[in-house]
Design a protein around this motif. Structure first.
Motif, PDB file in Angstrom:
ATOM      1  N   ILE A   1       2.119   4.444  -9.008  1.00  0.00           N
ATOM      2  CA  ILE A   1       2.389   3.891 -10.262  1.00  0.00           C
ATOM      3  C   ILE A   1       1.576   2.859 -10.792  1.00  0.00           C
ATOM      4  O   ILE A   1       1.447   2.859 -11.969  1.00  0.00           O
ATOM      5  N   GLU A   2       1.266   1.982  -9.971  1.00  0.00           N
ATOM      6  CA  GLU A   2       0.267   1.182 -10.243  1.00  0.00           C
ATOM      7  C   GLU A   2      -1.260   1.221 -10.790  1.00  0.00           C
ATOM      8  O   GLU A   2      -1.824   0.306 -11.270  1.00  0.00           O
ATOM      9  N   THR A   3      -1.488   2.597 -10.234  1.00  0.00           N
ATOM     10  CA  THR A   3      -2.990   2.733 -10.556  1.00  0.00           C
ATOM     11  C   THR A   3      -3.112   4.256 -11.386  1.00  0.00           C
ATOM     12  O   THR A   3      -4.435   4.480 -11.550  1.00  0.00           O
ATOM     13  N   CYS A   4      -2.131   4.876 -11.698  1.00  0.00           N
ATOM     14  CA  CYS A   4      -2.332   5.994 -12.498  1.00  0.00           C
ATOM     15  C   CYS A   4      -2.716   5.300 -13.939  1.00  0.00           C
ATOM     16  O   CYS A   4      -2.296   4.553 -14.422  1.00  0.00           O
TER      17      CYS A   4
ATOM     18  N   ALA B   1       0.193  10.840  -0.484  1.00  0.00           N
ATOM     19  CA  ALA B   1      -1.423  11.111  -0.903  1.00  0.00           C
ATOM     20  C   ALA B   1      -1.443  11.115  -2.270  1.00  0.00           C
ATOM     21  O   ALA B   1      -0.572  11.445  -2.855  1.00  0.00           O
ATOM     22  N   ILE B   2      -2.479  10.388  -2.640  1.00  0.00           N
ATOM     23  CA  ILE B   2      -2.739  10.186  -4.479  1.00  0.00           C
ATOM     24  C   ILE B   2      -3.883  11.043  -4.794  1.00  0.00           C
ATOM     25  O   ILE B   2      -4.851  10.871  -4.126  1.00  0.00           O
ATOM     26  N   ASN B   3      -3.543  11.442  -5.842  1.00  0.00           N
ATOM     27  CA  ASN B   3      -4.560  12.453  -6.757  1.00  0.00           C
ATOM     28  C   ASN B   3      -5.534  13.580  -5.831  1.00  0.00           C
ATOM     29  O   ASN B   3      -6.549  13.803  -6.228  1.00  0.00           O
ATOM     30  N   GLU B   4      -4.522  14.248  -5.090  1.00  0.00           N
ATOM     31  CA  GLU B   4      -5.119  15.398  -4.424  1.00  0.00           C
ATOM     32  C   GLU B   4      -4.623  16.568  -5.399  1.00  0.00           C
ATOM     33  O   GLU B   4      -3.645  16.500  -6.144  1.00  0.00           O
ATOM     34  N   PRO B   5      -5.292  17.726  -5.043  1.00  0.00           N
ATOM     35  CA  PRO B   5      -4.621  18.924  -5.619  1.00  0.00           C
ATOM     36  C   PRO B   5      -3.111  19.247  -5.091  1.00  0.00           C
ATOM     37  O   PRO B   5      -2.899  19.126  -3.668  1.00  0.00           O
TER      38      PRO B   5
ATOM     39  N   GLU C   1       0.818  -1.203   0.050  1.00  0.00           N
ATOM     40  CA  GLU C   1      -0.061  -0.076   0.104  1.00  0.00           C
ATOM     41  C   GLU C   1       0.956   1.354   0.242  1.00  0.00           C
ATOM     42  O   GLU C   1       0.351   2.301   0.207  1.00  0.00           O
ATOM     43  N   HIS C   2       2.076   1.117  -0.182  1.00  0.00           N
ATOM     44  CA  HIS C   2       3.123   2.281  -0.197  1.00  0.00           C
ATOM     45  C   HIS C   2       2.612   3.154  -1.291  1.00  0.00           C
ATOM     46  O   HIS C   2       2.704   2.996  -2.294  1.00  0.00           O
ATOM     47  N   PRO C   3       2.491   4.418  -0.766  1.00  0.00           N
ATOM     48  CA  PRO C   3       1.577   5.271  -1.988  1.00  0.00           C
ATOM     49  C   PRO C   3       2.617   5.753  -3.214  1.00  0.00           C
ATOM     50  O   PRO C   3       1.906   5.671  -4.114  1.00  0.00           O
ATOM     51  N   GLN C   4       3.800   5.566  -3.026  1.00  0.00           N
ATOM     52  CA  GLN C   4       4.536   5.709  -4.354  1.00  0.00           C
ATOM     53  C   GLN C   4       4.297   4.749  -5.333  1.00  0.00           C
ATOM     54  O   GLN C   4       3.987   4.842  -6.482  1.00  0.00           O
TER      55      GLN C   4
END
Lengths: 236, 236, 236, 236, 236, 236
Positions: D77-80, D152-156, D70-73
């Motif tokens: 990469i795997e969900t972009c 965090a992922i996909n924030e402004p 679950e590491h955000p980095q």
């Protein structure tokens, strides 16, 4: 400049003026990075008279150049009109001085309203003790000849990344210095004065326990009415 | 400028020129932080023609200002004399462009010898492909109106912390750009040419295995004699 | 230094070495801000030999000082042992040069393994064309006398905010330069070599469509087994 | 995103887009300070998918954290989504890496349209050789754990002082990267395409010897007519 | 937070806390570059409540946005729990304000324990006169809308290059501000209190003429005994 | 040092000294960026005793190193001769402390004339209250082990971009700190004392309404005569 405008500008904050200019689409009028030497408890207000520096070339900047009565730094001090603020474009370079206590004292004696540089002053502790307001980035003892050559008087300049045109109205408070374009100084002063009345009301309300939503800015009729009532009691 | 001087300056390095100026007490003539866009394999040489920017005030810098045929940026491009180098004081501010490929192409077509800014160019990849030399700090796509207003032409300016007077001789090589005061350009060019002959000898010696002590700088009679002998074989 | 270690360090990346040092609690061993002049397609590897600069005092730094055969900059070039990397603490100050092509060529002829400065080189385009690896922050034409005085040889120094002790192993690749403490160079080289084998496997897997979760780092038995099988086929 | 918009944005420059946004009052949409790793000769275009870093706290950032699926980095990469550009807010901090070649390769394999960080990449020379566009400030070998924690992922986010909202359209060319607010991407793409036609005409005119006054921008009827005639010949 | 912990943290210095965290491998918990506005003679202590800014996009940041009761900056002020410290990630950008005296006064009235920004406050002179502690980098009069948009509340953030998680314990003294991870606040407070007793002993010894070798840190049995004896006399 | 020289240097400003050095071609002797902690109303004067820091390598900089009686930072404090000024080269790095109140107090008790760092002190508010002068860039609470390792005593160093050789005379006033090369300290002190007499005359004249042209510098015979007459009345 208009005397009523000057009086109004003595009583408002640079923050309020910055917001009044922001409303007009002007976002970069605060001279970045300068602070008062010895805040004197009153605003600095006056039209800009400018001095521009370029990097010093050693052969043009020995100590003997100051013997020349036409040296631009000296001429600027002796020709800046009374009531004006001398604003220096020192290229945000404070490793050498923009001026020292003797020149700043002379400017004060000639009736200068203040002095601003985006470099630094030498003899800063002495300047801090003078009556005339002065703003810089930090004390700097080396003579300006070390890396700055005074080259031109009363041209448009940059100072702390703000544009300064001769005649623009300069206002400094305990925090910052701002440049108001000459053509809108009267209306901006009036508007800032109005804003200040409301801000004073808000501060009083907040100190009394009020929340800011709906109060700052005002979005409720009842708040507007309370303000108008308060204002009458204040004779403002 | 003197044509012989121009030819000599085409063949020496900015490093050698910097040393020649250092001997004369001039230590800050290299324009700091700029690099060539697409090094073309030959020096840039020419007298300086200058353009000065100040921070942009939004109400004076909408896109419509370019419709004004007197806009200083456009006028600078159209009046820079052939053979000159246009040097821009962009306040070391590269967050917006100093100019783009259209203006730089026009300058080239008019016979400009080159262009330098201590900011950045937009369309940098295109400019890199032009024949005329150009130097900047980094590519920057926003229009100059975003934070720079062209205000004055052919005044003394600072560029990359170097002083630039109109008519000073500008020389750029693969590494850097230097400003030679107009009055000493001829003698500096001649001296740098002489220095270059000796440096070429030194490089050849060092590549042949010689040590630098006594060779660079020359402090031995035998080295001096070897150099003079070598020089004759080179017809320099 | 151990020849096997040198050979291993020729084949690993600075990134892998940085991670191996990170595991040991060493987080600041990369020399920040430097880049290769003309990447030559192979790593720079060798023990550090150091030169320290301080700010130049003008009366001690005229051009004549180079006539002194004991000048530390010249002595450093002539005494740096073959196979070593000359590392210069130029105070992260690139407004004047740390050295030029003649000195760097001489170092190369003497068998130097490379040269690093946290300032800049003059004659950078020439140095880029030499065989010996060199790293700096940017080209800078003024002679080092302008603002740096070479003061001491082979002391512990800082370079690009990394600590460098004489004898530490310096490794540079196409991206960066790192400082491996002498006492752990052998083990770090071996570990980085091992890590590189696995990373090569990962790259091949990823290029074949594999996801990184469980693969990088390896957290699954099956991945470990696949790696071991692959490794045998590679004779590594 | 709209496919026609994507195609148009592949053919215009960031400079032209910056001017189109400037007209709309948007002055800070260029990601400052980034450059391409190995310009591939075509624009990078896609909606933004974001990753935000904060300063690393040592106890939360040992190498073992990457074992966490679950590491955000890694998750970023795997969900972009395919066709998107991964934009990283690395706090303009390039002393450690934002990512390396393995992750960037994986992103490419998953169909990523590109990657941007206002920090630096490790394995930069390898990334420069990949097909997918990538932009950063400079190569940086230390693992991101050294001073950045992916949080965090996909924030402004901010990236290079530009605001980036998920879904904004990112365009990169050989010079710079710009952020087009999602809601105006179609109209901006169309307008920039139109502007490009005129700019191409201008370049041709200037290369033919025309001056820029009246031509750029167009303020003469005859120029407008010449352009319209030229345009027909170009089928644009 | 634990009341005993709060009381202990009121009586220790940030320097002592920094050393206690350094022992635990935490080296970057001091918020770099901030200073108190008008030091009030007592520490600021409280759990962090955070506000995050991103660069302002002009169309989203007109003055009218403050009429929205959901504006994050205003909501942060009105929802920060009593006893907490509001910590703002202003991207180390002080060219516009993070907040002004009205909001800070409101926070104080609501029981806030303090406020920190890595940008600057407007109305700084007024804030300096309030009872509640406040820390920033420098006064800055422009409204935050000028270059910062408040975007999110109570997320993990960076502030002055330190990581801040909501609930971490923030301590500020006359010099600096530090972030203690929530989970170790009690033990760190206790340890720092113990360290402070010894440091007070050391200061007394040094003022009495003692040398620091063996005393600071304590490496002699006799010093340890003297300390224990002194401690009893102090009832600490 | 010469006692008469010390007494003269107690009474002149750093600005005047900077000009006296400028006349001798020394332009970079002011330690840039430092300011007094709690100006004590009198100059700091004394020969330099130096301490040099390099970036800290973590394995060499745990807290236990201070148990070593030979640790250079501790040794510097305990061996700096009475009457000397301890000058620290902290690499202009203030993210961690150069020293704290205990060490500075010890230095004071041992008769130190002052302390200067181009980094920052922890316990700055306490140091500001001590009798001995101290100068730094800003308060910084983290222990120096965090990023600086004390490595060498009484070597030539750089401090705030000024060269400092052991034994050079250091003078600090309310604004700045300057480094006078040991060999010219006596003559510079005498010359600055003379200059100060004239400057005091000038200030009195200017406060009486005189202009600066011809007065500062003196270019008129009558001014020279007036000064000589005034001087006699002052017994200077």
């Amino acid at each position: 400049m208009n005397e009523a405008t000057r009086e109004m500008l003595m009583e408002v904050s640079v923050a309020t003026l910055a917001t009044a200019l922001f409303k007009r689409g002007l976002r970069h009028q605060v001279i970045q990075g300068v602070k008062p030497l010895g805040w004197k408890g009153r605003n600095m207000v006056g039209p800009a008279f400018t001095l521009r520096y370029i990097p010093a070339r050693e052969d043009r900047n020995s100590l003997t150049v100051f013997r020349n009565p036409e040296h631009p730094q000296r001429v600027a001090i002796e020709t800046c009109p009374a009531g004006h603020v001398l604003v220096m474009d020192s290229r945000k370079q404070a490793d050498a001085a923009s001026a020292g206590d003797i020149l700043v004292t002379r400017l004060m004696m000639r009736g200068g309203a203040g002095v601003v540089t985006d470099g630094g002053f030498r003899d800063a502790a002495t300047i801090a003790g003078l009556e005339m307001p002065a703003y810089h980035t930090r004390p700097s003892s080396p003579t300006n000849l070390t890396n700055n050559e005074a080259i031109a008087i009363n041209e448009p300049i940059g100072c702390g990344d703000a544009p300064v045109f001769p005649g623009d109205i300069i206002v400094g408070d305990a925090d910052c210095v701002i440049v108001i374009p000459a053509g809108i100084a009267d209306e901006v002063a009036a508007e800032a004065t109005e804003m200040t009345v409301y801000e004073d009301f808000v501060v009083e309300q907040v100190k009394g326990g009020a929340g800011i939503i709906g109060l700052y800015p005002c979005t409720k009729d009842e708040t507007r009415e309370a303000f108008e009532a308060w204002r009458k009691t204040q004779n403002r």
